[in-house]
Design an enzyme around this catalytic site. Structure first.
Site, PDB file in Angstrom:
ATOM      1  N   SER A  70     -10.988  -1.232  -1.310  1.00  0.00           N
ATOM      2  CA  SER A  70      -9.726  -1.150  -0.570  1.00  0.00           C
ATOM      3  C   SER A  70      -9.939  -1.435   0.908  1.00  0.00           C
ATOM      4  O   SER A  70      -9.046  -1.926   1.597  1.00  0.00           O
ATOM      5  CB  SER A  70      -9.107   0.250  -0.710  1.00  0.00           C
ATOM      6  OG  SER A  70      -8.383   0.385  -1.887  1.00  0.00           O
ATOM      7  N   ASP A 106       0.837  -1.196   0.000  1.00  0.00           N
ATOM      8  CA  ASP A 106       0.000   0.000   0.000  1.00  0.00           C
ATOM      9  C   ASP A 106       0.878   1.254   0.000  1.00  0.00           C
ATOM     10  O   ASP A 106       1.959   1.243  -0.596  1.00  0.00           O
ATOM     11  CB  ASP A 106      -0.938  -0.035   1.216  1.00  0.00           C
ATOM     12  CG  ASP A 106      -2.310   0.540   0.911  1.00  0.00           C
ATOM     13  OD1 ASP A 106      -2.389   1.757   0.645  1.00  0.00           O
ATOM     14  OD2 ASP A 106      -3.297  -0.215   0.921  1.00  0.00           O
ATOM     15  N   HIS A 143      -3.936   5.885   3.283  1.00  0.00           N
ATOM     16  CA  HIS A 143      -4.590   4.661   2.788  1.00  0.00           C
ATOM     17  C   HIS A 143      -3.937   3.408   3.366  1.00  0.00           C
ATOM     18  O   HIS A 143      -4.620   2.490   3.846  1.00  0.00           O
ATOM     19  CB  HIS A 143      -4.518   4.655   1.261  1.00  0.00           C
ATOM     20  CG  HIS A 143      -5.353   3.619   0.583  1.00  0.00           C
ATOM     21  ND1 HIS A 143      -4.935   2.307   0.448  1.00  0.00           N
ATOM     22  CD2 HIS A 143      -6.559   3.694  -0.026  1.00  0.00           C
ATOM     23  CE1 HIS A 143      -5.866   1.630  -0.222  1.00  0.00           C
ATOM     24  NE2 HIS A 143      -6.861   2.434  -0.511  1.00  0.00           N
TER      25      HIS A 143
END
Length: 770
Positions: A551, A145, A218
């Site tokens: 996600s 990520d 994220h």
């Protein structure tokens, strides 16, 4: 004008003069090598790879330039290199001995507290599921990520035992990230940027961390969802207050930073997968995608095949391309493909119109600019009352005139620009609030955002009524109010409208997605380097944020897979996937079939796969559908690939086709998809499965199958009698056409022993005549 013409001619003249000496443009290519063909004259594979690349270089270069050609060496999940080559050099390289395949660089994109309780992992008054027995089996999850924010309380390692001795990972250092940022929770952190820099230029280290530190947020969010430690009082500006914890708080996290401001590049991703497998991860969580390519042309598909061979469970996001059909990514059968669904938690807000009507929407706004409930504010809308996006109503940068907007609530249609950015545009133009309206592409699905001004998101139908009111009443007014957090929302779960849909057009016989998991309005840890809206103008700083996307659903499954691996350390990746799929449920909390948020209708397996995950049941599935690496290779042998194309998957065991599968539908997949060919002469299809008993030794399972309009379905045998644990028994399912339907038909097949229900979704497809 003549001067411009002269300048243009001079430019063209100089271009011609320079063209003879200009170096050929180079791109990054991933080069797969057959490790078994290394000549004995080379001491190791790396020396051979470098020599092979050097043999095709067409330009004279100094030693430093030659070394810069090779960006990565791959040795664990993949064998070969990532190298900078011209198109001509790449073509020449394909002819060299030992070169299996060459892939051009691909850009991938990110598919951006209550989850454990909703999933049944955390009973209201107990946390017994995370007991010492499970924690004793150390499971390490590699998260590919944007990096990690190590100071987050979600990565507190208090009470965790020493790092497992088998772990070979490292804590790479760099700007704002030192060795002490790793601990017994974050056991590894690495960065992969050579492919990114080769394509975009050197990273500006003053603006971006060239280290495992996460400034995007994220990666921190997904890592905490996988295995975050319990944090009491977690919330986003007062919303979703409670205890935040990952799906498996005992799991270790290894962060592999592969995504940067300009995207995630395949050579970096491939290197991270390769490194993670060598480091010793048990699970890989990959919340990104880059479209669909043939299996042998998809570098992530090939790398994850190698990871699967090494016993690593791989979970990937399905993508956010829904509700359009055939919008899936990451469809290889050895990958667990995860779609998104809602929780039973919402963040309601109210739009009160001047005509007295009130409309419920959602929002995460929390600021000092609240609108008065005792006052009405003028409404402003420049579009039509259509459900299609209108260029004048999208609230894009530079489209709102402060003279028209100041002091008003602006109605903005979704599309083109990020939802929170529309609010920023309204705020900059002097607007006091925003009503964000879904278009036909989003339907009735509501996603809450942490806006910078009072803003409420409403569904398509509500939006139409608000727009009609604004367009037909020159003095239209409204006000906005925010009601906080609501629990026990019904119905839930609901399949998210944005969640990518099947069918899997690469192979209809492999149903995708595999399952759905919570992916809407998920609270988890956040970077302190970015505001909750992710806008540069957002100066707010929070420890937790609420995000939506596949996600977010992917790490839910990754964490639960780690939980299952803790309980069953000898299970294969296929066994874990089978347990997750066959115990999934297809009814919401109103006991009705799962619904689709895009239109409010019923969801199908093309949206929810086998169903919504049920972690507790997955720990004790009764039966599993196991698949060995050679079985997956046999599946590829049914896909019409050439010998050289198959070779990209045969790197570890020098595999060859044994032709053990009659067709792709015979892969021992937990979902059953029968495909009738174009010819009406084929009236029957038989598929074969084998189940392994992982429940009580003495078990009798009886089968039940849905009734179908288009086919008669029979199962032989109808009873499976087990006498041993781990005993395998085969069965076959025969589909006989009753009437060739023009649409796929859905149902299920269930094996029951009185305490277990082992359910497989069933899809029947009749291909139209050519």
């Amino acid at each position: 004008m003549p001067g411009i013409q002269v300048q243009w001619l001079l430019f063209l003249f100089n271009l011609v003069l320079c063209s003879g000496t200009a170096p050929l443009p180079k791109k990054t290519y991933i080069v797969q090598m057959d490790k078994y063909l290394k000549p004995d004259t080379f001491t190791d594979h790396l020396q051979w790879y470098a020599s092979t690349i050097k043999s095709v270089v067409t330009e004279k270069e100094d030693v430093e330039d030659e070394e810069d050609r090779i960006l990565y060496n791959y040795q664990a999940a993949f064998h070969g290199v990532a190298a900078r080559l011209s198109e001509q050099e790449a073509e020449k390289l394909e002819e060299q001995n030992g070169v299996v395949s060459i892939f051009p660089e691909t850009i991938y994109r990110l598919h951006t507290t209550r989850s454990p309780l909703f999933l049944g992992l955390e009973p209201e008054k107990s946390t017994s599921i995370w007991n010492e027995k499970l924690a004793s089996h150390d499971v390490i999850v590699g998260v590919l990520d944007t990096g990690i924010w190590p100071e987050s309380p979600s990565f507190n390692d208090t009470g965790m035992p020493a790092v497992p001795v088998h772990w070979k990972g490292a804590c790479e250092t760099g700007r704002a990230f030192t060795a002490h940022h790793c601990n017994r929770k974050i056991v590894g952190a690495r960065v992969f940027y050579r492919g990114y820099e080769a394509a975009t230029g050197k990273i500006n280290e003053a603006e971006e961390y060239k280290s495992p530190r996460d400034q995007d947020g994220h990666g921190t969010h997904t890592a905490a969802t996988v295995g975050g430690s319990p944090v009491r009082g977690a919330n986003l500006l007062g919303y979703a207050h409670g205890t935040a914890r990952g799906m498996n708080p005992a799991a270790r996290i290894a962060a592999y930073k592969v995504c940067w401001v300009g995207g995630c590049f395949s050579s970096d991703i491939l290197s991270a997968v390769d490194r993670a497998v060598a480091d010793g991860v048990n699970v890989l969580s990959i919340s990104l995608g880059g479209g669909v390519s043939s299996y042998y042309r998809d570098s992530l598909s090939i790398a994850t095949f190698g990871a699967m061979e090494r016993g690593v469970f791989v979970s990937c996001s399905a993508g956010n391309g829904g509700p359009d059909p055939i919008s899936l990514t990451n469809v290889s059968p050895w990958i667990t493909t995860v779609g998104a669904s809602t929780l039973d938690r919402d963040f309601p807000s109210i739009v009160k119109l001047g005509n007295g009507s009130s409309i419920t929407g959602v929002s995460l706004y929390k600021g000092g600019r609240n609108l008065s409930n005792e006052k009405q504010y003028p409404l402003f809308y420049t579009g039509s009352n259509s459900s299609s996006p209108d260029a004048n109503s999208l609230c894009l940068e530079g489209t709102l005139d402060p003279k028209n907007v100041a002091g008003k609530i602006v109605i903005c249609d979704r599309g083109i620009s990020p939802r929170v950015q529309k609010g920023q545009v309204v705020k900059n133009a002097g607007g006091v609030g925003m009503i964000l309206v879904n278009t036909a592409a989003n339907g009735e699905e509501l996603v809450a955002d942490c806006h910078l001004l009072p803003a409420v998101a409403v569904g398509e139908n509500a939006g139409k009524s608000i727009k009609h009111y604004a367009l037909t009443n020159p003095k239209a007014t409204a006000t906005l109010s925010f009601l906080g957090t609501k629990l026990g929302v019904r119905p839930s779960p609901v399949v998210a409208a944005f969640s990518s849909r099947g069918p899997n057009f690469l192979t209809l016989e492999i149903l995708k997605p595999d399952m759905v998991a919570p992916g809407v309005n998920i609270l988890a840890a956040w970077t302190r380097d970015m505001g909750p809206s992710s806008l540069a103008t957002d100066r707010r700083r929070v420890n937790f944020n609420i995000l939506s996307g596949t996600s977010m659903s992917c790490p839910h499954v990754s964490g639960v897979a780690a939980l299952i691996k803790s309980s069953h350390p000898d299970w294969s990746p296929a066994a874990i996937k089978s347990a997750l799929m066959t115990t999934s449920y297809i009814h919401d909390n109103t006991k009705n079939p799962l619904k689709d948020a895009s239109d409010g209708g019923l969801s199908t397996p093309y949206g929810h796969g086998a169903g919504h995950i049920h972690p507790l049941k997955a720990l004790d599935p009764g039966l599993i559908y196991d698949i060995e690496p050679q079985d997956y290779f046999e599946f590829l042998c049914t896909q019409g690939l050439t010998r050289s194309q198959l070779q990209v998957f045969a790197k570890f065991s020098n595999r060859s086709c044994r032709n053990s599968l009659a067709n792709a539908g015979d892969l021992n997949y937990p979902a059953i998809s029968a495909v009738f060919p174009e010819s009406a002469n084929v009236t029957a299809v038989t598929l074969h499965r084998t189940v392994t008993n992982v429940g009580p030794a003495m078990s009798n399972y009886h089968v039940s199958v849905s009734q179908f309009k288009g086919a008669i379905v029979s199962v032989e045998p109808a009873v499976l009698k087990f006498t041993l644990k781990h005993q395998k028994l085969p069965y076959q399912v025969t589909f006989k056409t009753r009437s060739r339907l023009t649409e796929p038909e859905f149902g299920h097949l269930i094996w029951k022993d009185g305490s277990h229900r082992v359910r497989s979704p069933v899809v029947i497809t009749w291909l139209p005549p050519i």
